[in-house]
Design a protein around this motif. Structure first.
Motif, mmCIF file in Angstrom:
data_model
loop_
_atom_site.group_PDB
_atom_site.id
_atom_site.type_symbol
_atom_site.label_atom_id
_atom_site.label_comp_id
_atom_site.label_asym_id
_atom_site.label_seq_id
_atom_site.Cartn_x
_atom_site.Cartn_y
_atom_site.Cartn_z
ATOM 1 N N GLY A 170 5.157 90.138 34.138
ATOM 2 C CA GLY A 170 3.834 90.709 34.367
ATOM 3 C C GLY A 170 2.973 89.763 35.184
ATOM 4 O O GLY A 170 3.001 88.546 34.996
ATOM 5 N N GLU A 189 7.092 100.895 35.468
ATOM 6 C CA GLU A 189 6.728 100.722 34.064
ATOM 7 C C GLU A 189 6.284 99.285 33.842
ATOM 8 O O GLU A 189 6.844 98.357 34.425
ATOM 9 C CB GLU A 189 7.920 101.049 33.153
ATOM 10 N N THR A 190 5.277 99.115 32.996
ATOM 11 C CA THR A 190 4.767 97.786 32.648
ATOM 12 C C THR A 190 4.856 97.606 31.133
ATOM 13 O O THR A 190 4.443 98.495 30.382
ATOM 14 C CB THR A 190 3.311 97.632 33.116
ATOM 15 N N TRP A 191 5.387 96.452 30.720
ATOM 16 C CA TRP A 191 5.515 96.120 29.302
ATOM 17 C C TRP A 191 4.558 94.999 28.948
ATOM 18 O O TRP A 191 4.442 94.012 29.693
ATOM 19 C CB TRP A 191 6.940 95.661 28.980
ATOM 20 N N ALA A 204 -2.717 97.498 34.414
ATOM 21 C CA ALA A 204 -1.400 97.834 33.881
ATOM 22 C C ALA A 204 -0.612 98.707 34.848
ATOM 23 O O ALA A 204 0.596 98.511 35.042
ATOM 24 C CB ALA A 204 -1.550 98.540 32.535
ATOM 25 N N VAL A 225 5.367 100.334 40.997
ATOM 26 C CA VAL A 225 5.489 99.906 39.603
ATOM 27 C C VAL A 225 5.881 101.132 38.778
ATOM 28 O O VAL A 225 5.113 102.082 38.662
ATOM 29 C CB VAL A 225 4.170 99.300 39.088
ATOM 30 N N VAL A 284 7.765 93.941 34.096
ATOM 31 C CA VAL A 284 7.461 95.028 35.027
ATOM 32 C C VAL A 284 8.758 95.551 35.635
ATOM 33 O O VAL A 284 9.580 94.767 36.129
ATOM 34 C CB VAL A 284 6.518 94.552 36.155
ATOM 35 N N ARG A 285 8.918 96.854 35.591
ATOM 36 C CA ARG A 285 10.023 97.506 36.305
ATOM 37 C C ARG A 285 9.483 97.934 37.670
ATOM 38 O O ARG A 285 8.656 98.856 37.771
ATOM 39 C CB ARG A 285 10.539 98.702 35.506
ATOM 40 N N PHE A 286 9.949 97.260 38.704
ATOM 41 C CA PHE A 286 9.380 97.395 40.052
ATOM 42 C C PHE A 286 10.459 97.900 41.003
ATOM 43 O O PHE A 286 11.592 97.415 40.988
ATOM 44 C CB PHE A 286 8.859 96.032 40.517
ATOM 45 N N THR A 326 -0.447 92.206 33.680
ATOM 46 C CA THR A 326 -0.497 92.230 32.215
ATOM 47 C C THR A 326 -1.534 91.276 31.634
ATOM 48 O O THR A 326 -1.796 91.313 30.433
ATOM 49 C CB THR A 326 0.881 91.895 31.629
ATOM 50 N N GLY A 366 1.110 96.595 37.431
ATOM 51 C CA GLY A 366 2.006 95.522 37.031
ATOM 52 C C GLY A 366 1.319 94.252 36.587
ATOM 53 O O GLY A 366 1.968 93.217 36.426
ATOM 54 N N ASP A 394 6.023 90.107 28.697
ATOM 55 C CA ASP A 394 5.226 90.885 29.643
ATOM 56 C C ASP A 394 6.118 91.126 30.859
ATOM 57 O O ASP A 394 6.443 90.171 31.587
ATOM 58 C CB ASP A 394 3.975 90.126 30.070
#
Length: 448
Positions: free
Chosen positions: A59, A422-424, A86, A420, A387-389, A91, A89, A385
């Protein structure tokens, strides 16, 4: 036997320890517990396989965000700003002490801001304090209360409640910052070197001439001198003048503790391309010429600029369009916290840079400068933290799809690389649908 890990994210491409590798990132609770080779998949309650088009990033850490709540929540608020972060990306953000009312210049005001933010934030949020005339005695209490540093202006900030420091006041504040081992952030322009007579209504050339590079360079020289004299730590925000880079390089070579950031808009846009009346591109200091932009990229590549953060500085539509396209009348600031990663990646890949560079500039380096060693990296013990980028997917910026409060963007209609997906945050995906409870925490310097 119960699985040892809560979740494993399995990625053919992940940015780990400054390199792109194939890896399994195992999460236990809120932290990264294991990093193993791609084919060595540890037992977990859940395994998430990233798509072949995705890269797992840490993140981002954006240390320059103006949330403006309380007092100017119609410009931007914690709920909208952190959702935008968010979605882009990011966090972790660190909120600037202005343009909220009251500004974060005392512990009492800091407590007010934290109280307003509590329960609203989708990402983790820290706070800067402010150094203004006659509050030197507040700097140590703010430091003890957990701000990540304090910010000052060397010229009119644009809002009356956040006064600028004179050269003498700045020297006093720097001595105090050195004494408490704080960090002083500086908006570095000298007001006496501005030329408002150059303003020419809707013509960008007039606005650019009104805020010359010399105003930035002179202020940076003052900051370097005071950091050298006091031994204090200083940081130059939103560098736009590439002319100051050699001075900063020399100071750092001499051991002066001064860092510097630039912003996505200075790396993306060029003065020659700004149309008449396009006040969505007004910011201070200004976007400069194309050759200056390329020099900033060169300074990033050389390590003379430490990192890239958004300077997300939104306002209402009417303030941005005040004067009907008059650059002298419109509010200066660019709302970009959701678009920083994609805009920087778009420019970086065209200049031969890799995602490892972008992660260093936008995640690891800003986290390190403010003491967040558990953020901005994929390593065992760090917060999960992630990020699926998708670096090769493109999109056209639609202001209606952005999460910040007001539908104004300098990037409207621009084609950018990198989506982006998904962001965790701390081990779980952030859900941006209606009704999803925010899970962000309020951060304090030195406290995990």
């Amino acid at each position: 036997m119960a699985a040892d890990l809560d979740v494993v994210l399995r990625a053919r491409r992940a940015i780990v320890d400054g390199a792109e590798v194939a890896a399994c990132v195992g999460v236990r609770g809120e932290r990264i517990a294991t990093i193993t080779p791609y084919d060595d998949v540890p037992a977990a309650t859940h395994t998430v396989d990233l798509g072949d088009d995705e890269v797992l990033l840490p993140g981002l850490v954006d240390t320059h965000v103006h949330v403006n709540e309380p007092g100017r929540t119609e410009w931007e608020g914690f709920a909208t700003a952190t959702r935008a972060a968010a979605a882009g990306g990011v966090t972790t953000i660190v909120d600037m002490p202005l343009n909220s009312v009251p500004p974060t210049t005392t512990v009492e005001h800091l407590d007010m801001k934290r109280g307003v933010a509590e329960g609203q934030v989708t990402v983790d949020v820290g706070f800067w304090g402010g150094a203004v005339p006659d509050n030197v005695e507040d700097l140590e209490p703010l430091h003890r209360a957990g701000v990540f540093g304090v910010k000052c202006f060397l010229l009119d900030s644009g809002v009356e409640e956040f006064g600028a420091l004179s050269a003498e006041e700045f020297a006093l504040a720097m001595r105090e910052i050195a004494r408490i081992d704080g960090l002083m952030l500086v908006h570095a322009e000298v007001g006496e070197l501005l030329d408002e007579t150059a303003l020419d209504g809707p013509h960008y050339a007039g606005f650019l001439a009104s805020r010359p590079r010399a105003a930035e360079d002179a202020a940076i020289a003052l900051v370097v001198d005071q950091a050298r004299a006091t031994g204090g730590r200083a940081h130059i925000v939103h560098l736009s003048s590439s002319d100051a880079v050699p001075m900063l390089h020399a100071a750092r070579a001499d051991g002066v503790d001064v860092s510097v950031e630039t912003c996505p808009h200075y790396l993306t846009f060029a003065a020659e391309e700004v149309a008449d009346g396009a006040t969505e591109l007004k910011c201070c200091p200004p976007i400069r010429e194309a050759e200056n932009r390329e020099a900033l990229w060169g300074a990033l590549d050389a390590g003379d600029i430490d990192f890239v953060v958004s300077d997300h500085s939104p306002c209402t539509v009417d303030l941005k369009r005040q004067g009907g396209g008059d650059f002298g009348a419109a509010w200066g600031g660019i709302a970009s916290v959701q678009l920083g990663l994609s805009s920087v990646w778009t420019g970086a890949r065209r200049r031969g840079h890799a995602l490892t560079d972008v992660v260093r500039w936008m995640a690891t380096a800003p986290a390190d400068r403010v003491g967040l060693s558990h953020k901005g990296r994929i390593e065992v013990g760090a917060d999960a933290d992630l990020v699926r980028f998708v670096p090769d997917e493109q999109f056209t910026v639609d202001v209606a799809a952005l999460h910040h409060r007001n539908p104004v963007s300098a990037y409207a209609g621009r084609r950018l690389d990198g989506v982006v997906r998904e962001t965790w945050l701390r081990g779980a995906p952030i859900l941006l649908g209606a009704g999803d409870a925010p899970r962000g925490r309020l951060l304090r310097r030195g406290v995990r």
